[in-house]
Design a protein around this motif. Structure first.
Motif, PDB file in Angstrom:
ATOM      1  N   ARG A 237      23.353  12.940  -7.672  1.00 22.45           N
ATOM      2  CA  ARG A 237      22.184  13.718  -8.111  1.00 22.45           C
ATOM      3  C   ARG A 237      20.909  12.877  -8.165  1.00 22.45           C
ATOM      4  NH1 ARG A 237      25.205  17.160 -12.991  1.00 22.45           N
ATOM      5  NH2 ARG A 237      26.391  18.520 -11.565  1.00 22.45           N
ATOM      6  N   ASN A 238      21.065  11.561  -8.117  1.00 23.34           N
ATOM      7  CA  ASN A 238      19.914  10.656  -8.225  1.00 23.34           C
ATOM      8  C   ASN A 238      20.005   9.598  -7.116  1.00 23.34           C
ATOM      9  OD1 ASN A 238      18.718  11.495 -11.044  1.00 23.34           O
ATOM     10  ND2 ASN A 238      20.927  11.323 -11.361  1.00 23.34           N
ATOM     11  N   PRO A 239      19.933  10.038  -5.857  1.00 24.33           N
ATOM     12  CA  PRO A 239      20.205   9.109  -4.752  1.00 24.33           C
ATOM     13  C   PRO A 239      19.150   8.039  -4.564  1.00 24.33           C
ATOM     14  CG  PRO A 239      19.461  11.235  -3.916  1.00 24.33           C
ATOM     15  CD  PRO A 239      19.685  11.405  -5.383  1.00 24.33           C
ATOM     16  N   ARG A 240      17.911   8.265  -4.996  1.00 29.09           N
ATOM     17  CA  ARG A 240      16.889   7.231  -4.797  1.00 29.09           C
ATOM     18  C   ARG A 240      17.201   5.980  -5.620  1.00 29.09           C
ATOM     19  NH1 ARG A 240      12.014   9.286  -2.774  1.00 29.09           N
ATOM     20  NH2 ARG A 240      11.230   7.146  -2.678  1.00 29.09           N
ATOM     21  N   PRO A 241      17.459   6.089  -6.921  1.00 31.32           N
ATOM     22  CA  PRO A 241      17.788   4.876  -7.676  1.00 31.32           C
ATOM     23  C   PRO A 241      19.244   4.451  -7.576  1.00 31.32           C
ATOM     24  CG  PRO A 241      17.674   6.728  -9.179  1.00 31.32           C
ATOM     25  CD  PRO A 241      17.239   7.247  -7.828  1.00 31.32           C
ATOM     26  N   CYS A 242      20.137   5.345  -7.169  1.00 33.45           N
ATOM     27  CA  CYS A 242      21.583   5.061  -7.230  1.00 33.45           C
ATOM     28  C   CYS A 242      22.281   5.310  -5.901  1.00 33.45           C
ATOM     29  CB  CYS A 242      22.239   5.905  -8.319  1.00 33.45           C
ATOM     30  SG  CYS A 242      21.557   5.705  -9.964  1.00 33.45           S
ATOM     31  N   PRO A 243      21.819   4.694  -4.808  1.00 31.92           N
ATOM     32  CA  PRO A 243      22.512   4.884  -3.531  1.00 31.92           C
ATOM     33  C   PRO A 243      23.805   4.066  -3.502  1.00 31.92           C
ATOM     34  CG  PRO A 243      20.690   3.355  -3.266  1.00 31.92           C
ATOM     35  CD  PRO A 243      20.627   3.837  -4.685  1.00 31.92           C
ATOM     36  N   VAL A 244      24.935   4.729  -3.480  1.00 38.78           N
ATOM     37  CA  VAL A 244      26.231   4.051  -3.554  1.00 38.78           C
ATOM     38  C   VAL A 244      26.593   3.478  -2.187  1.00 38.78           C
ATOM     39  CG1 VAL A 244      28.699   4.329  -4.004  1.00 38.78           C
ATOM     40  CG2 VAL A 244      27.020   5.517  -5.442  1.00 38.78           C
ATOM     41  N   LEU A 245      26.835   2.170  -2.134  1.00 38.35           N
ATOM     42  CA  LEU A 245      27.242   1.492  -0.906  1.00 38.35           C
ATOM     43  C   LEU A 245      28.758   1.311  -0.825  1.00 38.35           C
ATOM     44  CD1 LEU A 245      24.554  -1.342  -0.643  1.00 38.35           C
ATOM     45  CD2 LEU A 245      24.416   1.035   0.132  1.00 38.35           C
ATOM     46  N   ALA A 246      29.406   1.150  -1.972  1.00 36.00           N
ATOM     47  CA  ALA A 246      30.853   0.940  -1.983  1.00 36.00           C
ATOM     48  C   ALA A 246      31.380   1.220  -3.383  1.00 36.00           C
ATOM     49  CB  ALA A 246      31.215  -0.484  -1.563  1.00 36.00           C
TER      50      ALA A 246
END
Length: 261
Positions: free
Chosen positions: A54-63
């Motif tokens: 829901r918050n991809p700008r601050p929390c882009p999951v890489l792994a």
């Protein structure tokens, strides 16, 4: 021979951190992606995954790790020892800042590696955009804002931003360069007046070190991967481990892996 952090491989850099070196990692291991770390008990991991979605700008999951595993698909090291410094939280309160979290690690912890804006700094420098905290040899300044993230389950909290002063004529260049790295925060979320983000004083960052904003420069703000730790502090889960802000996981993924055309 003087150490040149930019020329180190991820493995060489991690060996220094495992040996006890504590330093911000901006400018280290040029060409390799860096990542934020947040580790939460398995029963809170789903909430965090949804929070990140829901918050991809601050929390882009890489792994994402398996429960209890101290390694990840893009990190061929030990997440408990191979970052320069960590913060440990109990009920949302920081209880320790240490260089080794082996004694705190639990079999139910799920680790998330979150994209970091340090990853696009080499591209900014190559485009002629100066980076003040690298010039000064300090940590990047980071600020809590008055912009709430979209909550998920029991997790909620404010957006955190990092700031880099950019000469006004180079702001379009900085926007263009960083917009091509959406997995490591992408384009800025704000340019100019910090009060628009609820930041009262650029000279007193909530994390990291202050930097000078000179005449002819504008403060430029990017979403920051310390946001998950701000959510931990606001939402107060029983336990969490994060990196010390600015002291990142240097991964085995290339910067170019996160560059889009």
């Amino acid at each position: 021979m003087e150490l040149d952090p930019a020329r180190l491989t991820p493995r060489e850099a991690r060996a220094l951190f495992q040996g006890g070196l504590v330093t911000p990692t901006s400018g280290w291991a040029a060409g390799w992606a860096q990542a934020n770390l947040i580790a939460l008990p398995r029963d809170r991991a789903y909430d965090f995954l949804v929070f990140a979605q829901r918050n991809p700008r601050p929390c882009p999951v890489l792994a994402v790790t398996e429960p209890g595993a101290p390694f990840a698909s893009i990190f061929d090291g030990d997440l408990r020892t191979d970052l320069p410094a960590y913060r440990v939280y109990r009920d949302g309160e920081q209880v320790a800042e240490v260089t080794d979290v082996t004694s705190y690690w639990r079999d139910d912890l799920v680790g998330f590696l979150i994209g970091c804006s340090f990853t696009f700094e080499a591209a900014l420098l190559e485009a002629g955009v100066p980076i003040r905290h690298i010039e000064a040899g300090t940590n990047v300044p980071m600020y809590l804002t008055d912009r709430p993230c979209v909550p998920a389950g029991e997790l909620s909290g404010p957006l955190v931003v990092s700031m880099r002063p950019i000469p006004a004529q180079l702001v379009p260049v900085a926007v263009r360069v960083t917009s091509r790295y959406p997995a490591v925060h992408g384009a800025p979320v704000h340019v100019g007046d910090p009060a628009a983000l609820g930041i009262a004083d650029l000279g007193t960052p909530d994390f990291g070190d202050p930097v000078e904003v000179r005449d002819g420069e504008l403060p430029v703000f990017w979403a920051c991967g310390v946001t998950p730790q701000a959510a931990v502090m606001r939402s107060r889960p029983p336990f969490a481990i994060g990196h010390a802000p600015g002291h990142m996981a240097i991964t085995d993924a290339r910067d170019s892996a996160y560059l889009v055309p």
